[in-house]
Scaffold this motif. Structure first.
Motif, mmCIF file in Angstrom:
data_model
loop_
_atom_site.group_PDB
_atom_site.id
_atom_site.type_symbol
_atom_site.label_atom_id
_atom_site.label_comp_id
_atom_site.label_asym_id
_atom_site.label_seq_id
_atom_site.Cartn_x
_atom_site.Cartn_y
_atom_site.Cartn_z
ATOM 1 N N LEU A 284 -33.084 -37.242 10.117
ATOM 2 C CA LEU A 284 -32.307 -36.004 10.007
ATOM 3 C C LEU A 284 -33.164 -34.764 10.245
ATOM 4 O O LEU A 284 -32.627 -33.692 10.523
ATOM 5 C CB LEU A 284 -31.654 -35.910 8.623
ATOM 6 N N ASP A 285 -34.464 -34.894 10.164
ATOM 7 C CA ASP A 285 -35.362 -33.742 10.284
ATOM 8 C C ASP A 285 -35.907 -33.529 11.690
ATOM 9 O O ASP A 285 -36.595 -32.538 11.936
ATOM 10 C CB ASP A 285 -36.547 -33.921 9.328
ATOM 11 N N VAL A 286 -35.601 -34.408 12.613
ATOM 12 C CA VAL A 286 -36.190 -34.356 13.954
ATOM 13 C C VAL A 286 -35.846 -33.042 14.661
ATOM 14 O O VAL A 286 -36.732 -32.368 15.192
ATOM 15 C CB VAL A 286 -35.755 -35.577 14.796
ATOM 16 N N GLN A 287 -34.583 -32.652 14.670
ATOM 17 C CA GLN A 287 -34.192 -31.433 15.380
ATOM 18 C C GLN A 287 -34.767 -30.186 14.720
ATOM 19 O O GLN A 287 -35.192 -29.252 15.400
ATOM 20 C CB GLN A 287 -32.667 -31.330 15.492
ATOM 21 N N ALA A 288 -34.797 -30.164 13.398
ATOM 22 C CA ALA A 288 -35.368 -29.011 12.700
ATOM 23 C C ALA A 288 -36.855 -28.877 13.020
ATOM 24 O O ALA A 288 -37.351 -27.771 13.262
ATOM 25 C CB ALA A 288 -35.154 -29.144 11.192
ATOM 26 N N LEU A 289 -37.567 -29.991 13.050
ATOM 27 C CA LEU A 289 -38.986 -29.950 13.382
ATOM 28 C C LEU A 289 -39.184 -29.520 14.833
ATOM 29 O O LEU A 289 -40.099 -28.752 15.147
ATOM 30 C CB LEU A 289 -39.651 -31.306 13.132
ATOM 31 N N ALA A 290 -38.316 -29.986 15.727
ATOM 32 C CA ALA A 290 -38.411 -29.593 17.141
ATOM 33 C C ALA A 290 -38.213 -28.079 17.293
ATOM 34 O O ALA A 290 -38.959 -27.425 18.029
ATOM 35 C CB ALA A 290 -37.374 -30.348 17.967
ATOM 36 N N ALA B 62 -28.975 -41.471 -1.882
ATOM 37 C CA ALA B 62 -28.951 -41.703 -0.443
ATOM 38 C C ALA B 62 -30.365 -41.535 0.097
ATOM 39 O O ALA B 62 -31.079 -40.625 -0.300
ATOM 40 C CB ALA B 62 -28.018 -40.706 0.225
ATOM 41 N N LYS B 63 -30.785 -42.434 0.973
ATOM 42 C CA LYS B 63 -32.107 -42.341 1.573
ATOM 43 C C LYS B 63 -31.940 -42.409 3.080
ATOM 44 O O LYS B 63 -31.649 -43.469 3.638
ATOM 45 C CB LYS B 63 -32.993 -43.491 1.091
ATOM 46 N N PRO B 64 -32.104 -41.271 3.765
ATOM 47 C CA PRO B 64 -31.964 -41.285 5.223
ATOM 48 C C PRO B 64 -33.024 -42.174 5.870
ATOM 49 O O PRO B 64 -34.129 -42.321 5.361
ATOM 50 C CB PRO B 64 -32.192 -39.828 5.627
ATOM 51 N N ASP B 65 -32.673 -42.765 7.003
ATOM 52 C CA ASP B 65 -33.600 -43.630 7.729
ATOM 53 C C ASP B 65 -34.743 -42.827 8.329
ATOM 54 O O ASP B 65 -34.635 -41.630 8.564
ATOM 55 C CB ASP B 65 -32.863 -44.365 8.854
ATOM 56 N N SER B 66 -35.837 -43.509 8.589
ATOM 57 C CA SER B 66 -37.021 -42.899 9.204
ATOM 58 C C SER B 66 -37.504 -43.728 10.382
ATOM 59 O O SER B 66 -38.677 -43.771 10.689
ATOM 60 C CB SER B 66 -38.145 -42.794 8.180
ATOM 61 N N ASP B 67 -36.580 -44.386 11.069
ATOM 62 C CA ASP B 67 -36.968 -45.319 12.118
ATOM 63 C C ASP B 67 -36.876 -44.748 13.536
ATOM 64 O O ASP B 67 -37.256 -45.409 14.490
ATOM 65 C CB ASP B 67 -36.123 -46.588 12.023
ATOM 66 N N GLN B 68 -36.376 -43.532 13.682
ATOM 67 C CA GLN B 68 -36.217 -42.954 15.017
ATOM 68 C C GLN B 68 -36.847 -41.563 15.086
ATOM 69 O O GLN B 68 -36.255 -40.625 15.590
ATOM 70 C CB GLN B 68 -34.742 -42.879 15.400
#
Length: 87
Positions: free
Chosen positions: A66-72, A29-35
């Motif tokens: 999937l990492d946006v919230q963790a980074l925030a 599985a490869k999560p998207d990186s477009d948002q």
């Protein structure tokens, strides 16, 4: 019950420099990186830190949607630490 080691993700093999074409799985599985964008409610200090960190993560190929919230959360924690340190 399975025997042996669990397979490492391809991205981790690439980062470690141990990726070999014969050992790369095509069905991962490869999560998207477009948002990948900072949330609107980040503080100014957290937003400044986001801009610094996200570029490095994108360049390494490990930042996904999937990492946006963790980074925030990390950036807000950094901003709070910075404020406490300055005071």
């Amino acid at each position: 019950m399975g025997v042996g080691r669990k397979p490492l993700p391809t991205a981790l093999k690439v980062l470690r420099g141990t990726a070999q074409p014969c050992r790369i799985r095509g069905d991962e599985a490869k999560p998207d990186s477009d948002q990948i964008a900072p949330p609107e409610d980040l503080s100014p200090e957290a937003l400044k830190h986001w801009a610094t960190v996200v570029g490095h993560l994108k360049a390494a190929g490990v930042m996904t949607n999937l990492d946006v919230q963790a980074l925030a959360l990390y950036c807000e924690s950094y901003a709070m630490w910075r404020q406490a340190h300055d005071e």
